[in-house]
Design an enzyme around this catalytic site. Structure first.
Site, PDB file in Angstrom:
ATOM      1  CG  HIS A 165      -0.225   0.355   2.426  1.00  0.00           C
ATOM      2  ND1 HIS A 165       0.363  -0.827   3.204  1.00  0.00           N
ATOM      3  CD2 HIS A 165      -0.536   1.037   3.522  1.00  0.00           C
ATOM      4  CE1 HIS A 165       0.857  -0.570   4.281  1.00  0.00           C
ATOM      5  NE2 HIS A 165       0.136   0.668   4.480  1.00  0.00           N
ATOM      6  CG  HIS A 171      -0.037   4.398   4.760  1.00  0.00           C
ATOM      7  ND1 HIS A 171      -0.745   3.648   5.665  1.00  0.00           N
ATOM      8  CD2 HIS A 171      -0.817   5.172   4.373  1.00  0.00           C
ATOM      9  CE1 HIS A 171      -1.888   4.092   5.598  1.00  0.00           C
ATOM     10  NE2 HIS A 171      -2.037   5.225   5.095  1.00  0.00           N
ATOM     11  CG  ASP A 186       4.673   3.049   7.498  1.00  0.00           C
ATOM     12  OD1 ASP A 186       3.923   3.564   6.952  1.00  0.00           O
ATOM     13  OD2 ASP A 186       4.528   2.002   8.325  1.00  0.00           O
ATOM     14  CG  HIS A 187       4.282   0.091   4.329  1.00  0.00           C
ATOM     15  ND1 HIS A 187       4.118  -1.255   4.700  1.00  0.00           N
ATOM     16  CD2 HIS A 187       3.743   0.865   5.304  1.00  0.00           C
ATOM     17  CE1 HIS A 187       3.556  -1.256   5.957  1.00  0.00           C
ATOM     18  NE2 HIS A 187       3.463  -0.097   6.491  1.00  0.00           N
ATOM     19  CG  HIS A 201      -3.971  -0.084   6.780  1.00  0.00           C
ATOM     20  ND1 HIS A 201      -3.961   0.461   8.206  1.00  0.00           N
ATOM     21  CD2 HIS A 201      -2.853   0.420   6.194  1.00  0.00           C
ATOM     22  CE1 HIS A 201      -2.673   1.136   8.189  1.00  0.00           C
ATOM     23  NE2 HIS A 201      -2.184   1.137   6.959  1.00  0.00           N
ATOM     24  CG  ASP A 236       0.506  -1.456   7.827  1.00  0.00           C
ATOM     25  OD1 ASP A 236       1.443  -2.193   7.918  1.00  0.00           O
ATOM     26  OD2 ASP A 236       0.772  -0.041   7.865  1.00  0.00           O
ATOM     27  CG  HIS A 242       4.056  -1.942  11.453  1.00  0.00           C
ATOM     28  ND1 HIS A 242       4.904  -0.932  11.613  1.00  0.00           N
ATOM     29  CD2 HIS A 242       3.285  -1.489  10.086  1.00  0.00           C
ATOM     30  CE1 HIS A 242       4.484   0.177  10.615  1.00  0.00           C
ATOM     31  NE2 HIS A 242       3.379  -0.278   9.996  1.00  0.00           N
TER      32      HIS A 242
HETATM   33 FE    FE Z   1       2.552   0.908   8.330  1.00  0.00          FE
HETATM   34 ZN    ZN Z   2      -0.043   1.592   6.615  1.00  0.00          ZN
END
Ligand code: FE
Ligand code: ZN
Length: 252
Positions: A53, A55, A57-58, A111, A130, A168
């Site tokens: 996805h 985001h 942090d990915h 999400h 996530d 995570h």
């Molecule tokens: Fe994340």
């Molecule tokens: Zn995420």
């Protein structure tokens, strides 16, 4: 198929996938360039970047890795404007090959609107980003609780010995939530010992298996009569229970 776990940022996991026969190197959700590149360097190449996805942090490692290794970036078609550097647009249920390895695109919104999982059916491995965590699930940011519930059910239908690689290391706090609301679950108490052992040794608690998650992850247990009773929600539907649990976890 070799999967290397790459801990990134404070609690993210990126995953390097290596296939010896074809010498193809891929990475799932590169959170950051530097940490991922330390591992990639050993292989001297990076053919594919797979994003679950959009985001940050990915995907934050996407552009620098693409620039350095001339990699191709794969993501869901709905997210073509949100995944940096995307080259290949994937569709729901599509089967796609990287070298000899084949994955299926599992569309699991909730999400985010365009969240997908990568399911390698032959190896029985899924990267869930996530959506599904060990003992938990992602927050519902862009979709509805019902969408998230349906997405988790899609994963629940995969073979029980499927290995779950999630985005995570949230297992400990998820465990505390499960223990607080699923008090009679003996599998959970066993799992607690395993998790604590790994964490004490500074090891990742991933991967777990789908079979273990179905027994211990409260968000996959909305159909359990004892849990329903313990929550005082005997007359509620599964999705109502899921929704209640998600709200409780958001405030936990
Ligand atoms: Fe994340
Ligand atoms: Zn995420």
């Amino acid at each position: 198929m070799i999967v290397e776990i790459i801990p990134c940022l404070s609690d993210n996991y990126s995953y390097l996938i290596y296939e010896r026969d074809t010498n193809i190197v891929s990475i799932v959700d590169p959170s950051e360039f530097k940490t991922c590149d330390k591992i990639i360097k050993k292989y001297k190449k990076l053919d594919f970047i797979l994003n679950t996805h959009h985001h940050a942090d990915h995907v934050d490692g996407n552009l620098k890795l693409k620039e350095k290794y001339n990699s191709k970036i794969l993501g869901f078609n709905l997210d073509k404007d949100r995944i940096p550097g995307i080259d290949i647009y994937l569709e729901e249920n599509q089967k796609h090959k990287i070298g000899n390895l084949e994955f299926e695109v599992i569309f699991i919104p909730g999400h985010t609107k365009g969240h997908i999982g990568f399911f390698f059916s032959k190896e029985k491995i899924i990267f869930t980003g996530d959506t599904l965590f060990s003992l938990g699930c992602g927050r519902v940011f862009e979709g509805t609780h019902e969408e998230m519930f349906n997405s988790l059910n899609k994963i629940k239908n995969l073979p029980l010995d499927t290995k779950i690689y999630c985005g995570h290391e949230y297992t400990k706090s998820n465990l505390n939530f499960c223990l607080a609301y699923d008090i009679k679950n003996n599998f959970l108490k066993k799992k607690e010992v395993d998790i604590q052992k790994k964490l004490n040794l500074n090891q990742p608690t991933v991967p777990s298996t789908l079979g273990e998650e179905i027994k211990t992850n409260i968000f996959l247990r909305c159909n359990d009569p004892e849990l329903k009773q313990a929550l005082g929600l005997k007359g509620s539907s599964e999705v109502e229970i899921f929704s209640k649990l998600r709200d409780l976890k958001d405030a936990f």
